[in-house]
Design a protein around this motif. Structure first.
Motif, mmCIF file in Angstrom:
data_model
loop_
_atom_site.group_PDB
_atom_site.id
_atom_site.type_symbol
_atom_site.label_atom_id
_atom_site.label_comp_id
_atom_site.label_asym_id
_atom_site.label_seq_id
_atom_site.Cartn_x
_atom_site.Cartn_y
_atom_site.Cartn_z
ATOM 1 N N LYS A 20 69.745 62.996 68.843
ATOM 2 C CA LYS A 20 71.010 63.734 68.948
ATOM 3 C C LYS A 20 71.659 63.816 67.567
ATOM 4 C CE LYS A 20 73.941 63.811 72.880
ATOM 5 N NZ LYS A 20 74.543 62.992 73.900
ATOM 6 N N GLN A 21 71.700 62.653 66.918
ATOM 7 C CA GLN A 21 72.345 62.550 65.594
ATOM 8 C C GLN A 21 71.668 63.467 64.571
ATOM 9 O OE1 GLN A 21 71.953 58.536 64.111
ATOM 10 N NE2 GLN A 21 72.481 59.202 62.037
ATOM 11 N N LYS A 22 70.343 63.564 64.629
ATOM 12 C CA LYS A 22 69.595 64.342 63.628
ATOM 13 C C LYS A 22 69.277 65.758 64.114
ATOM 14 C CE LYS A 22 69.053 60.874 60.710
ATOM 15 N NZ LYS A 22 69.556 60.862 59.329
ATOM 16 N N ASN A 23 69.694 66.088 65.312
ATOM 17 C CA ASN A 23 69.416 67.405 65.904
ATOM 18 C C ASN A 23 67.918 67.729 65.912
ATOM 19 O OD1 ASN A 23 69.762 69.887 67.062
ATOM 20 N ND2 ASN A 23 70.340 70.913 65.141
ATOM 21 N N ILE A 24 67.172 66.817 66.511
ATOM 22 C CA ILE A 24 65.718 66.996 66.667
ATOM 23 C C ILE A 24 65.408 67.076 68.158
ATOM 24 C CG2 ILE A 24 63.454 65.870 66.355
ATOM 25 C CD1 ILE A 24 64.646 66.711 63.678
ATOM 26 N N HIS A 25 64.569 68.052 68.516
ATOM 27 C CA HIS A 25 64.172 68.186 69.919
ATOM 28 C C HIS A 25 62.806 67.539 70.092
ATOM 29 C CE1 HIS A 25 67.477 70.936 70.104
ATOM 30 N NE2 HIS A 25 66.940 71.635 69.102
ATOM 31 N N LEU A 26 62.797 66.466 70.874
ATOM 32 C CA LEU A 26 61.531 65.756 71.083
ATOM 33 C C LEU A 26 61.103 65.859 72.542
ATOM 34 C CD1 LEU A 26 59.264 63.835 70.142
ATOM 35 C CD2 LEU A 26 60.801 61.918 70.618
ATOM 36 N N PHE A 27 59.860 66.279 72.710
ATOM 37 C CA PHE A 27 59.254 66.322 74.041
ATOM 38 C C PHE A 27 58.060 65.358 74.023
ATOM 39 C CE2 PHE A 27 61.104 70.394 73.073
ATOM 40 C CZ PHE A 27 61.825 70.719 74.214
ATOM 41 N N ILE A 28 57.859 64.705 75.145
ATOM 42 C CA ILE A 28 56.677 63.827 75.224
ATOM 43 C C ILE A 28 55.743 64.358 76.293
ATOM 44 C CG2 ILE A 28 55.799 61.501 75.620
ATOM 45 C CD1 ILE A 28 58.134 60.335 74.368
ATOM 46 N N LYS A 273 64.640 59.086 58.372
ATOM 47 C CA LYS A 273 64.599 59.352 56.926
ATOM 48 C C LYS A 273 64.665 60.843 56.603
ATOM 49 C CE LYS A 273 62.191 55.125 55.700
ATOM 50 N NZ LYS A 273 60.913 54.430 55.837
ATOM 51 N N ASN A 274 65.019 61.660 57.576
ATOM 52 C CA ASN A 274 65.192 63.117 57.400
ATOM 53 C C ASN A 274 63.924 63.838 56.952
ATOM 54 O OD1 ASN A 274 67.960 62.952 58.080
ATOM 55 N ND2 ASN A 274 68.415 62.262 55.993
ATOM 56 N N TYR A 275 62.782 63.359 57.382
ATOM 57 C CA TYR A 275 61.512 64.024 57.065
ATOM 58 C C TYR A 275 61.475 65.415 57.707
ATOM 59 C CZ TYR A 275 56.415 64.794 57.149
ATOM 60 O OH TYR A 275 55.154 65.316 57.011
ATOM 61 N N PHE A 276 62.080 65.552 58.887
ATOM 62 C CA PHE A 276 62.035 66.819 59.623
ATOM 63 C C PHE A 276 63.328 67.597 59.417
ATOM 64 C CE2 PHE A 276 59.551 63.643 61.974
ATOM 65 C CZ PHE A 276 58.315 64.276 62.012
ATOM 66 N N THR A 277 63.200 68.924 59.302
ATOM 67 C CA THR A 277 64.420 69.711 59.160
ATOM 68 C C THR A 277 65.151 69.762 60.498
ATOM 69 O OG1 THR A 277 63.084 71.671 59.518
ATOM 70 C CG2 THR A 277 63.681 71.199 57.256
ATOM 71 N N GLU A 278 66.466 69.902 60.397
ATOM 72 C CA GLU A 278 67.302 69.957 61.607
ATOM 73 C C GLU A 278 66.821 71.048 62.542
ATOM 74 O OE1 GLU A 278 71.545 70.141 61.942
ATOM 75 O OE2 GLU A 278 71.715 68.959 60.100
ATOM 76 N N GLY A 279 66.851 70.761 63.823
ATOM 77 C CA GLY A 279 66.449 71.764 64.815
ATOM 78 C C GLY A 279 64.951 71.780 65.073
ATOM 79 N N SER A 280 64.200 70.903 64.412
ATOM 80 C CA SER A 280 62.736 70.893 64.613
ATOM 81 C C SER A 280 62.390 70.570 66.070
ATOM 82 C CB SER A 280 62.075 69.828 63.733
ATOM 83 O OG SER A 280 62.126 70.196 62.386
ATOM 84 N N ASN A 281 61.315 71.205 66.530
ATOM 85 C CA ASN A 281 60.762 70.906 67.859
ATOM 86 C C ASN A 281 59.489 70.099 67.679
ATOM 87 O OD1 ASN A 281 62.438 72.422 69.813
ATOM 88 N ND2 ASN A 281 61.868 74.108 68.445
ATOM 89 N N ILE A 282 59.489 68.921 68.290
ATOM 90 C CA ILE A 282 58.332 68.027 68.140
ATOM 91 C C ILE A 282 57.782 67.699 69.527
ATOM 92 C CG2 ILE A 282 57.581 65.739 67.348
ATOM 93 C CD1 ILE A 282 59.950 65.799 65.369
ATOM 94 N N VAL A 283 56.467 67.813 69.651
ATOM 95 C CA VAL A 283 55.833 67.338 70.889
ATOM 96 C C VAL A 283 54.998 66.111 70.541
ATOM 97 C CG1 VAL A 283 54.149 67.803 72.708
ATOM 98 C CG2 VAL A 283 55.794 69.574 72.061
#
Ligand SMILES: Cc1ncc(COP(=O)(O)O)c(C=O)c1O
Length: 304
Positions: A20-28, A273-283
């Motif tokens: 939430k804090q980093k605005n990353i969308h994570l799906f498993i 560590k902010n490796y991913f840009t904000e809004g990234s979608n990760i599966v």
């Protein structure tokens, strides 16, 4: 395979404070839920191997694994359901109280221990070759179940994800051991995302091995990370165990300490560590291995 599998495996959106804090969308991708005994990448890898053996009338299979091997455990179960005689060549001494090997015996697998030296050499050692010669009609499946047919089965993960109502992921993330699962993703015609493979091993051969298995397909999409092996294969420490506990409490998703705990730790650390840009979608692909949690408890009790 003759089992009641849950397919397609669920794709679960994860809610976690850091995301939430980093605005990353994570799906498993919950491949750990495919089946309670034959789950994760083991299901994907064994599916076409066992189907082929059955169709060719081959009713014995030999494979390799360590004392707590997820592959050996899943193979024992899958062979029991499929009515194939499984023979497990096990590294080191046989402790039949260890929950993995205890289950394998109960499922009807024949367990044969070999010295660590012979295990390293596999079929090239006389000791292993003599065992294989005892079963002339048997097929041999490599350690970890990794071969061409396994890659084909793994590719079906992407076929399932493509049907989901989510944006094309920027990244797939998963744990790596032999590299077969990651190679299966790279080998797929449906891959359009970067793939981060967190090595569970200290060895630095994984990138080379994955690309060899994937025939160098999609090389530009592969990122192999060696920073989160926690000292090497099956090594763990209090920090890793605390992370797993905290992650499980927050998300209700279980992680093993050999593969997924380390890979998820790595992913969360890179997010932090902010490796991913904000809004990234990760599966994240959950490769299972949860039977190993009993092995961890067993080892911890032995050490007490
Ligand atoms: C639970 C689990 N995750 C990941 C892996 C690593 O997969 P691969 O060997 O295909 O790299 C393994 C081992 O094969 C495993 O048992």
């Amino acid at each position: 395979m003759d089992i009641e599998e849950q397919l397609p495996s669920p794709l679960q959106s994860v809610s976690h404070g850091l995301l939430k804090q980093k605005n990353i969308h994570l799906f498993i991708k919950r491949d750990d839920l495919i089946h309670d005994k034959v789950s994760g990448n083991k299901y994907r890898k064994l599916k076409y191997n066992l189907t082929k053996l059955k169709s060719e009338g081959i009713l014995q299979v030999i494979s390799f694994g360590g004392a707590f091997s997820n592959h050996i455990h899943a193979l024992a179960a899958a062979c029991q359901y499929t009515q194939i005689q499984a023979i497990g060549i096990i590294r080191g001494e046989l402790d039949l109280n260890n929950p993995t090997l205890k289950y394998c015996t109960e499922a009807g697998m024949i367990l044969i221990p070999v010295t660590r030296g012979a295990y390293r050499l596999k079929e090239k050692s006389l000791e292993v070759q003599r065992i294989i010669d005892l079963y002339p009609g048997a097929a041999v499946i490599p350690e970890g179940g990794t071969n061409e047919l396994a890659l084909y089965g793994v590719g079906e993960i992407l076929d399932e994800i493509i049907m989901e109502p989510i944006p094309t992921p920027d990244y797939f993330v998963l744990a790596g051991g032999t590299g077969g699962t990651t190679a299966g993703l790279l080998n797929s015609d449906n891959l359009a995302s970067k793939v981060i493979c967190f090595s569970a091993l200290k060895s630095d051969h994984l990138q080379h091995e994955i690309l060899r298995l994937a025939h160098n397909r999609n090389e530009h999409l592969l990122i192999v990370n060696h920073d989160y092996h926690f000292g090497g294969y099956a090594k763990w420490n209090a920090e890793l165990c605390a992370f797993i506990d905290q992650f499980e409490t927050e998300t209700n998703i279980p992680l093993d300490h050999v593969y997924n705990g380390k890979a998820m730790y790595g992913l969360m650390d890179l997010i932090e560590k902010n490796y991913f840009t904000e809004g990234s979608n990760i599966v994240y692909i959950h490769t299972g291995g949860l039977q190993g949690k009993n092995g961890l408890t067993y080892m911890q009790q032995k050490l007490e």
